[in-house]
Design a protein around this motif. Structure first.
Motif, short mmCIF file in Angstrom:
data_model
loop_
_atom_site.label_atom_id
_atom_site.label_comp_id
_atom_site.label_asym_id
_atom_site.label_seq_id
_atom_site.Cartn_x
_atom_site.Cartn_y
_atom_site.Cartn_z
N SER A 120 0.92 -1.27 -0.05
CA SER A 120 0.10 0.01 0.05
C SER A 120 0.87 1.26 -0.14
N THR A 156 -8.91 6.65 -6.00
CA THR A 156 -9.26 5.44 -5.28
C THR A 156 -10.59 5.22 -5.36
N GLY A 203 -9.05 -0.68 1.83
CA GLY A 203 -7.68 -0.39 0.75
C GLY A 203 -6.83 -1.45 1.10
N THR A 204 -5.85 -1.46 -0.06
CA THR A 204 -4.53 -2.33 -0.04
C THR A 204 -3.97 -2.18 1.53
N GLY A 205 -3.34 -3.34 1.77
CA GLY A 205 -2.70 -3.31 3.14
C GLY A 205 -3.46 -3.14 4.33
N SER A 219 -5.87 -0.90 4.85
CA SER A 219 -6.23 0.47 5.26
C SER A 219 -7.54 0.63 4.92
#
Length: 281
Positions: free
Chosen positions: A123, A243, A252-254, A256
């Protein structure tokens, strides 16, 4: 200056094409290294654009950190024009950084999903150079060093940046040396913590802007900082919109919070008193 001369030229105007090893251009730019750093993890052709754009962003982060550190040193040495010049350069560079969103700003969810899994737990908030930018802006957080514990050099650089004065801390120190009543709690604060707005600092900026004949140099510094702050705000909003368009409100990626986290970030200004003071001039 032509970087790609016509090899068919003849006579005294023809460029030198005969080098014993690599070209001087390659030695300086390291283009062969840069153009072989792309290793897509999927078969989707769109991933190459995402990967290269992200790498370009990292290079712009690096340049902007260099400019802001140059400005910080100049402020410590009371060389305000040098600091303003560095900030103005960073504004042009930040404009180029923000333009980096253009190749990604029209991704549909299907297009992004075609290679999103290749990111794994990766991310953008894990970017060490972006974190150094945020620290220079006064957005400090010791917890943001945690992802980099496995990279000693990077972790050490971030730890150093966490403990050093931010760009805005250097500005406040300069204002104090100029005889302006910057409160002790702003000058002697814990530098590892996020900068919090001060009513007293707001009043200082309002007073400075109200007397342009007396504070011309400081106003030029304030306007350069405001230009930077505006572009940071635009960066955060462009990130939010790109986004939201690519993945909606999904996580979100990671791990988040995705759009929800970006929305909170987009609502905050850096160098806050430079904005709020304008209501009192």
């Amino acid at each position: 200056m032509s970087q790609h001369p016509d090899a068919s030229g003849a006579g005294s105007d023809a460029p030198n094409l005969d080098f014993a090893g690599t070209t001087p251009y390659e030695d300086y730019v390291q283009a062969d290294v840069l153009t072989h750093l792309q290793h897509p993890m999927s078969d989707d052709p769109g991933e190459m654009v995402f990967l290269v754009t992200t790498q370009v962003m990292e290079l712009w982060f690096t340049v902007i950190v260099h400019e802001w550190e140059t400005a910080s040193r100049a402020l410590r040495e009371d060389r305000v024009p040098v600091a303003v010049d560095a900030l103005k350069r960073s504004v042009r560079e930040f404009e180029a950084l923000n333009a980096s969103w253009t190749p990604l700003s029209r991704l549909t969810p299907v297009q992004f999903n075609s290679y999103r899994s290749a990111l794994g737990d990766g991310s953008g908030f894990q970017s060490a150079m972006y974190r150094r930018m945020e620290f220079l802006l006064g957005d400090k957080s010791a917890s943001m060093l945690v992802p980099h514990r496995g990279a000693p050099r990077v972790h050490a650089e971030l730890e150093k940046a966490l403990q050093e004065p931010s760009l805005y801390d250097e500005v406040l120190s300069l204002l104090s040396r100029r005889g302006l009543p910057v409160p002790a709690e702003a000058l002697n604060r814990d530098l590892t913590l996020k900068y919090e707005p001060s009513t007293a600092v707001e009043e200082i900026w309002a007073g400075v802007y109200a007397e342009p004949d007396q504070h011309g140099e400081v106003i030029r510094l304030g306007e350069a900082l405001t230009d930077v702050a505006e572009l940071v705000w635009r960066w955060r909003n462009d990130h939010l919109v790109a986004t939201r368009r690519a993945m909606g409100s999904k996580t979100g990626t990671g791990g988040s919070a995705g759009v929800a986290w970006l929305e909170k970030r987009a609502q905050k200004n850096v160098f806050p008193e430079l904005w709020t003071a304008r209501s009192h001039v």
